[in-house]
Design an enzyme around this catalytic site. Structure first.
Site, PDB file in Angstrom:
ATOM      1  N   ASP A 143     -33.764  15.454  49.718  1.00  0.00           N
ATOM      2  CA  ASP A 143     -34.521  16.721  50.172  1.00  0.00           C
ATOM      3  C   ASP A 143     -33.592  18.029  49.808  1.00  0.00           C
ATOM      4  OD1 ASP A 143     -36.784  17.254  52.899  1.00  0.00           O
ATOM      5  OD2 ASP A 143     -36.470  18.370  51.099  1.00  0.00           O
ATOM      6  N   ASP A 154     -39.123  23.812  49.116  1.00  0.00           N
ATOM      7  CA  ASP A 154     -38.856  22.538  49.559  1.00  0.00           C
ATOM      8  C   ASP A 154     -39.488  21.489  49.108  1.00  0.00           C
ATOM      9  OD1 ASP A 154     -39.423  21.653  53.120  1.00  0.00           O
ATOM     10  OD2 ASP A 154     -38.557  20.552  51.563  1.00  0.00           O
ATOM     11  N   HIS A 223     -45.663  20.994  56.546  1.00  0.00           N
ATOM     12  CA  HIS A 223     -45.361  22.066  57.470  1.00  0.00           C
ATOM     13  C   HIS A 223     -45.603  23.249  56.799  1.00  0.00           C
ATOM     14  CE1 HIS A 223     -41.093  22.410  55.850  1.00  0.00           C
ATOM     15  NE2 HIS A 223     -41.437  21.239  56.156  1.00  0.00           N
ATOM     16  N   HIS A 231     -39.986  26.269  58.974  1.00  0.00           N
ATOM     17  CA  HIS A 231     -41.298  25.657  59.731  1.00  0.00           C
ATOM     18  C   HIS A 231     -41.828  26.805  60.218  1.00  0.00           C
ATOM     19  CE1 HIS A 231     -44.046  23.017  61.836  1.00  0.00           C
ATOM     20  NE2 HIS A 231     -43.119  22.104  61.721  1.00  0.00           N
ATOM     21  N   GLU A 256     -45.382  17.118  52.512  1.00  0.00           N
ATOM     22  CA  GLU A 256     -44.572  15.879  52.401  1.00  0.00           C
ATOM     23  C   GLU A 256     -44.984  14.713  53.290  1.00  0.00           C
ATOM     24  OE1 GLU A 256     -40.676  16.430  54.541  1.00  0.00           O
ATOM     25  OE2 GLU A 256     -41.496  18.397  55.285  1.00  0.00           O
ATOM     26  N   GLU A 351     -42.159  15.158  48.240  1.00  0.00           N
ATOM     27  CA  GLU A 351     -43.003  16.471  48.808  1.00  0.00           C
ATOM     28  C   GLU A 351     -42.777  17.664  47.917  1.00  0.00           C
ATOM     29  OE1 GLU A 351     -39.712  18.186  51.328  1.00  0.00           O
ATOM     30  OE2 GLU A 351     -40.943  19.287  52.375  1.00  0.00           O
TER      31      GLU A 351
HETATM   32  C1  57R Z   1     -32.548  22.130  60.438  1.00  0.00           C
HETATM   33  O1  57R Z   1     -33.012  21.651  59.031  1.00  0.00           O
HETATM   34  C2  57R Z   1     -34.447  21.386  58.957  1.00  0.00           C
HETATM   35  C3  57R Z   1     -34.787  21.161  57.552  1.00  0.00           C
HETATM   36  C4  57R Z   1     -35.992  20.973  57.110  1.00  0.00           C
HETATM   37  C5  57R Z   1     -37.011  21.076  58.212  1.00  0.00           C
HETATM   38  C6  57R Z   1     -38.583  21.156  57.772  1.00  0.00           C
HETATM   39  N1  57R Z   1     -39.130  19.883  58.755  1.00  0.00           N
HETATM   40  N2  57R Z   1     -39.748  20.508  59.694  1.00  0.00           N
HETATM   41  N3  57R Z   1     -40.215  19.538  60.638  1.00  0.00           N
HETATM   42  C7  57R Z   1     -39.810  18.439  59.619  1.00  0.00           C
HETATM   43  C8  57R Z   1     -39.234  18.627  58.520  1.00  0.00           C
HETATM   44  C9  57R Z   1     -38.605  17.801  57.419  1.00  0.00           C
HETATM   45  C10 57R Z   1     -37.143  17.768  57.230  1.00  0.00           C
HETATM   46  O2  57R Z   1     -39.145  18.104  56.207  1.00  0.00           O
HETATM   47  C11 57R Z   1     -38.868  16.243  57.897  1.00  0.00           C
HETATM   48  C12 57R Z   1     -39.855  16.223  58.726  1.00  0.00           C
HETATM   49  C13 57R Z   1     -40.117  16.979  59.972  1.00  0.00           C
HETATM   50  O3  57R Z   1     -41.464  16.915  60.446  1.00  0.00           O
HETATM   51  C14 57R Z   1     -41.314  16.869  61.895  1.00  0.00           C
HETATM   52  O4  57R Z   1     -40.255  16.717  62.504  1.00  0.00           O
HETATM   53  N4  57R Z   1     -42.521  16.946  62.555  1.00  0.00           N
HETATM   54  C15 57R Z   1     -42.901  17.164  64.000  1.00  0.00           C
HETATM   55  C16 57R Z   1     -42.802  18.477  64.211  1.00  0.00           C
HETATM   56  C17 57R Z   1     -44.206  16.170  64.249  1.00  0.00           C
HETATM   57  C18 57R Z   1     -36.651  21.712  59.408  1.00  0.00           C
HETATM   58  C19 57R Z   1     -35.316  21.568  59.972  1.00  0.00           C
HETATM   59 CO    CO Z   2     -38.259  18.980  53.104  1.00  0.00          CO
END
Ligand code: 57R
Ligand code: CO
Length: 370
Positions: A143, A154, A223, A231, A256, A351
């Site tokens: 990723d 992303d 997201h 996010h 994704e 994704e």
């Molecule tokens: C701190 O570094 C990161 C990097 C990418 C993200 C982006 N992201 N935001 N949420 C998520 C992600 C990922 C990394 O895509 C993976 C899935 C994850 O879905 C999730 O948790 N969903 C619940 C709210 C239901 C966030 C932080």
């Molecule tokens: Co991602």
């Protein structure tokens, strides 16, 4: 003569695209007829012109997407079993930094390189001292985030070196393409989740003679993406739900999907590598001097972009763990532990980043690989 990218990739893209125009992604028509949008289209036109000129923004994320395509092309052909996870992270991050011409908060890595293995689906990146070596039978989620002026591309794919889980990867790639195809202005998030689930659950994978259903991971999601914020607040879940929230014109979405042969549910497990300063961090007086200094360094180097321990060290921080844990306990920095299904299960991810432009959808991270 046309300047060609080197291998490994080292040439910054402003050198390869001297006119400053970066290639458009894949264009898809919106599914519904646009008739009802014409009059509201006019209204929106005025609103739109009041905002930052979208063509400038589109060009920034297109530059990030082209970096993404060129780096992942090299990564897909170079990553092999026997390589250490730290080696793989460096290979990808050196490529991103060179091609995006890393420059403070103007351009650089969008978030920590995700290299989650097997039953772990997301938020694992090697910390210094990590000794894990990629194995022949591993399922590796790559990723990669690239940003230009805070516009984050992303996009992620899954790598395997053994045919056992091919059907799992096919299921997730198909589910992500369904999500991309069904996304659109005024589409309800709960409905979109249903389409994704339907595609994912139409697959099964045979492992050692046992037929396993492919399950969407119910607590992971796509997201919205906002400037310098990975996010943006809206989540696209992977199982049908009654969230009436609609996708809106002008939004950027990370579509994704994650499939699993396990429970279809992840829990937080293992050492943390991923962190991000909260957008609405409380202004609490920090007693710990080292925490005050660390927060200053985080604000300077990353702002609200996600980062990992290795990036802190690269920025010159050492012996930071106590101060970091203090910032987390004070609610100023959010930690993101690895998200894993049960041991022995396998997870996959694909994704894309899509732009909901006024008249068409642009799959900005689409390549000839996925
Ligand atoms: C701190 O570094 C990161 C990097 C990418 C993200 C982006 N992201 N935001 N949420 C998520 C992600 C990922 C990394 O895509 C993976 C899935 C994850 O879905 C999730 O948790 N969903 C619940 C709210 C239901 C966030 C932080
Ligand atoms: Co991602």
């Amino acid at each position: 003569s046309k300047l060609e990218q080197t291998e490994p990739p080292t040439i910054g893209l402003t050198k390869l695209f001297p006119d400053g125009n970066f290639p458009e992604g894949e264009l898809q028509e919106y599914k519904d007829d646009n008739s009802y949008r014409t009059n509201s289209e006019e209204k929106r036109y005025d609103e739109r012109m009041a905002m930052e000129d979208p063509e400038v923004t589109y060009n920034n994320i297109r530059r990030a997407a082209e970096v993404h395509r060129q780096v992942r092309k090299y990564a897909r052909k170079t990553i092999r079993p026997g390589m250490r996870m730290l080696e793989i992270a460096d290979l990808i991050e050196n490529g991103v930094r060179n091609l995006v011409e890393e420059n403070g908060l103007e351009s650089g890595i969008g978030f920590p390189t995700g290299l989650s293995l097997n039953h772990c689906a997301a938020h694992y990146s090697p910390n210094s001292g990590d000794t894990i070596v990629l194995g022949e039978k591993d399922v590796l989620k790559v990723d990669i985030g690239v940003h230009v002026k805070g516009r984050i591309c992303d996009s992620a794919f899954t790598l395997t070196f053994d045919p056992t889980y091919e059907k799992l990867l096919e299921a997730v790639k198909a589910a992500t393409d369904t999500g991309v195809r069904e996304a659109g202005i005024d589409v309800r998030l709960g409905e979109l989740a249903g389409y994704i689930q339907e595609t994912m659950e139409s697959y099964e994978v045979e492992v050692n003679g046992k037929v396993l259903p492919v399950k969407p991971i119910e607590n992971l999601s796509g997201h919205t993406i906002a400037p310098y914020q990975i996010h943006g607040g809206k989540s696209v879940l992977l199982v049908k739900n009654d969230d009436p929230t609609k996708m809106e014109e002008g939004e950027y979405f990370a579509i994704e999907t994650f499939g699993s042969t396990g429970r279809g549910k992840v829990i937080e497990q293992g050492e943390v590598s991923h962190y991000a300063r909260k957008v609405d961090a409380p202004h609490v007086p920090l007693r710990l001097t080292s925490a005050k200094a660390l927060l200053k360094s985080i604000n300077k180097n990353f702002g609200t972009l996600p980062w990992c321990r290795r990036y802190l060290e690269r920025a010159g921080e050492s012996k930071y763990l106590l101060a970091l844990n203090h910032l987390v306990s004070q609610g100023i920095v959010q930690d993101y532990p690895p998200l894993c299904d049960v041991r022995g299960s396998m997870t996959a991810q694909f994704e894309h980043t899509i732009l909901l432009r006024p008249t068409r959808k642009e799959v900005v991270s689409r390549g000839d690989d996925y």
